[in-house]
Write an enzyme that holds these catalytic residues in place. Sequence first.
Site, PDB file in Angstrom:
ATOM      1  CD  GLU A 288      -2.842  -1.241   2.493  1.00 24.70           C
ATOM      2  OE1 GLU A 288      -3.058  -0.237   3.042  1.00 24.70           O
ATOM      3  OE2 GLU A 288      -3.260  -1.935   2.930  1.00 24.70           O
ATOM      4  CB  CYS A 322      -1.152   7.450   1.800  1.00 26.53           C
ATOM      5  SG  CYS A 322      -2.174   6.341   2.398  1.00 26.53           S
TER       6      CYS A 322
END
Length: 524
Positions: A288, A322
């Site tokens: 990720e 993020c």
Amino acid sequence: MSLLPPFSNEPVLELRRPAVRAQLTEVLRRLDEELPLSVGVLIGSDVRPPDDAVINSTDPGEPDRLVAVAARGGTGDVSLAVERAQIGFANWRGVPAAQRAEALIAAANWLRERRLELAALEVRECAKPWPEADADVCEAIDFLEYYARAAVELAAGRALLQLPGEHNELRYVPRGVVAVISPWNFPIAIPCGMTAAALVTGNAVVLKPAEQSPGCALRLVQALRAGGVPTDAISLLPGEGDVGAELVRHPDVQTVAFTGSLPVGLEIVRTAADTAPGQLHIKRVLAELGGKNCVVVDADADLDEAVPAIVSSAFVYAGQKCSAAARVLVHEAIFEQLAQRIAGAVEVLIVGQAADLGTQVPPVIEAAAQARVVRYRELAEAEGRIVARGEAGPDRGWFCQPTVAADLPRTSAVLREEVFGPLLTLERIRDVAEGCDIVDGLPYALTGGLFARDPATVRYVRERSPVGNLYVNRGITGAMVGRQPFGGNRLSGTGSKAGGPDYLLHFVEPRAVTENTMRHGLVV
């Protein structure tokens, strides 16, 4: 195990209540008396305490405050940890899924009972403001509860077509040793999610946390062990990048679960693809990675809704998510109006220490992060114009002034590279179609947002957007387990979504067994 009630998200604290605020103050005071925490290398039941070679984690808002002293793991520790994990895997894989799930539920209760103390540790070690720190602990609890239920369901297998005289079965079995390499910005929730998913499906885990947050990782491992996960099945290996790289290279690691930056993620994928002599498996990588997340604002958008959602998505926790908003693509008809309102909102953001309950923008994690944000901000000023600057923040600590920039050339690095800090850009677009063209031209595809009233526009963007998580008429951060399964596409990630129904499949292998049930006589 007894039948579990349906999953529901852990409710966050009501921080406006005076009694809750008083509790937080007292918990933080007690934590400060205990600091620094001592974090050893935990390999099975063995503990190597910090010695001459240590990793120090400090408070980003008070860099002189030592939060944790961790033993520095080395390549020799990697071999020992993987060897012990193989032993743990041989035993843990045979434990029924329901019993493994019970261990996760017990670990969730351990976190629940220490919720304030854990949030306080995040405030100190990672400068997470109280609301963000509490939400992070709640998300960790959610991962444990959600994956416990999902594992029991997965263990039942999938229904297959059956014919007379034949029995077909599809089951999912654990892969083996999982290396979990976790980040600092969600210091309990993200390592908890990856580790819990691996453990509840019967794998053994070696956890290598970010060097900025070893104290939080220690508490997670303590929770899992207290819940009933055997010591051989979960080891803690604090260290720097070389330890993570050695874990990825180790031939007996079957799966690598990583959350972090794109360059490191790509290196992990390359390394894992190299099969060592004698290695009997192809490593699976769940990565990720980063984002350059865009919010498209159409001419008919409700700006009373859009402005606070955009500002919150961009600047809460200093943009160190993020999923944070980085670019706002605004219809030219409302550009000046939106720019003025965002500027006004940014200029009154409260920049301060994470422990102060009013703080919205805390310091960034370390000096290197501060220097990176300043570099991008100076580039934005040189190539475009600064629309707004927020408070500068205290003199001590790694604070960055919240900044909004506009009129940057489309080729600017500020518009294409992940800044990971409190810097937001505004861009004019002719229409939503041009905004979608910009989004579609980016290598990242993590989160995105749209503010528009016309249902036809919403349908158009839903069809065109490549992002893993698209949010319409709301902020683009704050995904909830079970409600918004989280994960990106393109260079933002390699796998299915955390907190969703498919996530556990990363940690298992399917096995089909077909038996001929037509007996021809009996064995005597």
